[in-house]
Design a protein around this motif. Sequence first.
Motif, PDB file in Angstrom:
ATOM      1  N   THR A 180       5.920  -0.314  -6.324  1.00  0.00           N
ATOM      2  CA  THR A 180       6.262   1.077  -5.904  1.00  0.00           C
ATOM      3  C   THR A 180       4.838   1.901  -5.924  1.00  0.00           C
ATOM      4  O   THR A 180       4.265   2.354  -4.911  1.00  0.00           O
ATOM      5  CB  THR A 180       7.472   2.010  -6.626  1.00  0.00           C
ATOM      6  N   VAL A 181       4.167   1.938  -7.115  1.00  0.00           N
ATOM      7  CA  VAL A 181       2.876   2.465  -7.248  1.00  0.00           C
ATOM      8  C   VAL A 181       2.059   2.077  -6.211  1.00  0.00           C
ATOM      9  O   VAL A 181       0.995   2.904  -5.796  1.00  0.00           O
ATOM     10  CB  VAL A 181       2.746   2.486  -8.589  1.00  0.00           C
ATOM     11  N   LEU A 182       1.883   0.839  -6.326  1.00  0.00           N
ATOM     12  CA  LEU A 182       0.730   0.288  -5.381  1.00  0.00           C
ATOM     13  C   LEU A 182       0.749   0.347  -3.945  1.00  0.00           C
ATOM     14  O   LEU A 182      -0.026   0.581  -3.195  1.00  0.00           O
ATOM     15  CB  LEU A 182       0.516  -1.371  -5.931  1.00  0.00           C
ATOM     16  N   ILE A 183       2.102   0.304  -3.521  1.00  0.00           N
ATOM     17  CA  ILE A 183       2.475   0.628  -2.161  1.00  0.00           C
ATOM     18  C   ILE A 183       2.173   1.845  -1.619  1.00  0.00           C
ATOM     19  O   ILE A 183       1.116   2.300  -0.676  1.00  0.00           O
ATOM     20  CB  ILE A 183       3.818   0.320  -1.899  1.00  0.00           C
ATOM     21  N   ILE A 184       2.360   3.082  -2.638  1.00  0.00           N
ATOM     22  CA  ILE A 184       2.021   4.578  -2.437  1.00  0.00           C
ATOM     23  C   ILE A 184       0.448   4.460  -2.329  1.00  0.00           C
ATOM     24  O   ILE A 184      -0.027   5.171  -1.576  1.00  0.00           O
ATOM     25  CB  ILE A 184       2.728   5.444  -3.575  1.00  0.00           C
ATOM     26  N   LEU A 185      -0.071   3.881  -3.386  1.00  0.00           N
ATOM     27  CA  LEU A 185      -1.577   3.877  -3.517  1.00  0.00           C
ATOM     28  C   LEU A 185      -2.193   3.234  -2.218  1.00  0.00           C
ATOM     29  O   LEU A 185      -3.200   3.797  -1.742  1.00  0.00           O
ATOM     30  CB  LEU A 185      -2.058   3.261  -4.684  1.00  0.00           C
ATOM     31  N   ASP A 186      -1.683   2.116  -1.801  1.00  0.00           N
ATOM     32  CA  ASP A 186      -2.106   1.693  -0.902  1.00  0.00           C
ATOM     33  C   ASP A 186      -2.063   2.288   0.572  1.00  0.00           C
ATOM     34  O   ASP A 186      -2.903   2.661   1.382  1.00  0.00           O
ATOM     35  CB  ASP A 186      -1.529   0.211  -0.291  1.00  0.00           C
ATOM     36  N   VAL A 187      -1.106   3.254   0.716  1.00  0.00           N
ATOM     37  CA  VAL A 187      -0.756   3.995   1.929  1.00  0.00           C
ATOM     38  C   VAL A 187      -1.653   5.335   1.519  1.00  0.00           C
ATOM     39  O   VAL A 187      -2.510   5.735   2.500  1.00  0.00           O
ATOM     40  CB  VAL A 187       0.650   4.824   1.839  1.00  0.00           C
ATOM     41  N   LEU A 188      -2.056   6.043   0.511  1.00  0.00           N
ATOM     42  CA  LEU A 188      -2.994   6.715   0.397  1.00  0.00           C
ATOM     43  C   LEU A 188      -4.312   6.372   0.595  1.00  0.00           C
ATOM     44  O   LEU A 188      -5.337   7.240   1.120  1.00  0.00           O
ATOM     45  CB  LEU A 188      -2.932   7.313  -1.251  1.00  0.00           C
ATOM     46  N   LEU A 189      -4.820   5.196   0.244  1.00  0.00           N
ATOM     47  CA  LEU A 189      -6.095   4.452   0.385  1.00  0.00           C
ATOM     48  C   LEU A 189      -6.218   4.437   1.975  1.00  0.00           C
ATOM     49  O   LEU A 189      -7.279   4.580   2.476  1.00  0.00           O
ATOM     50  CB  LEU A 189      -6.227   3.265  -0.165  1.00  0.00           C
ATOM     51  N   CYS A 190      -5.267   3.873   3.051  1.00  0.00           N
ATOM     52  CA  CYS A 190      -5.179   3.790   4.339  1.00  0.00           C
ATOM     53  C   CYS A 190      -5.478   5.093   4.762  1.00  0.00           C
ATOM     54  O   CYS A 190      -6.189   5.202   5.555  1.00  0.00           O
ATOM     55  CB  CYS A 190      -3.936   3.079   4.631  1.00  0.00           C
ATOM     56  N   ALA A 191      -4.863   6.251   4.391  1.00  0.00           N
ATOM     57  CA  ALA A 191      -4.712   7.466   5.083  1.00  0.00           C
ATOM     58  C   ALA A 191      -6.460   7.993   4.561  1.00  0.00           C
ATOM     59  O   ALA A 191      -7.171   8.676   5.384  1.00  0.00           O
ATOM     60  CB  ALA A 191      -3.939   8.480   4.208  1.00  0.00           C
TER      61      ALA A 191
END
Length: 255
Positions: A180-191
């Motif tokens: 969950t944490v890494l998926i959220i972080l990946d989304v933020l990094l993509c943004a």
Amino acid sequence: MTLLETVAVAFSMFSAIPMPQFLWNEKNMRYALCAFPLIGGVIGGVCWGAWSICGLLGLPTLLRGAILTLIPVLITGGIHLDGYSDTWDALASHASQKKKQEILKDPHVGSFAVIRLCGYFVMNLTLWTALKTFPWAAVLLSFCMSRTLSGLAVASFPLAKHTGLAHTFAQAADKKRVRTVLIILDVLLCAGMCLCGYEGILMAAAAHAVFADYYRISQKQFGGLSGDLAGWFLQTAELWMLLVLVILQYVEVLI
């Protein structure tokens, strides 16, 4: 205190940066994969500083390229390159899954590993030397993204074996929360990459394309993920993101 220990565990395992020594246990290893991307932030920051210093000193572009090529290796201690070379040795064998796994465990370096490593360093040196400008945000985020996706894979992909580094961290992790944490972080990094413009967008797309291929190769060729494959993915993803960045800078001139 547990948070600091968790970060120290991640840096101790995946970097050569001196860290306070803690006894690894269930608590401080549970979220160590979530701290993995922080190492990418350090690498990106040091590369940005090196680029700036090289510019101020007026150093030749080839020397600047060599420095930027070696910075990630020095900071990580080459741990991911070890997996990169072993994986290419196994893939080049065109053998069965079982034989490929045996090649990964073999401490000897094969000829294909040497060839691929030489090719990797030549390509990396060429790309850093050819880079016209240093979009620091996109580069910094790219080093974080490769490690975010690598950690996500360890917490998500089926494993090839019940031993080794990948198994150790996967077994100790609270997989559901880590994912969950890494998926959220990946989304933020993509943004964040999207905010960097088309360069960041296409770099992020390249990393995720390699991630999809990573899953296919790990399952089809090896029967699951291993620590060596994790190193192969990280180095491959970073090389492709840098390649995309350089290509775009030259295409932009033509447009």
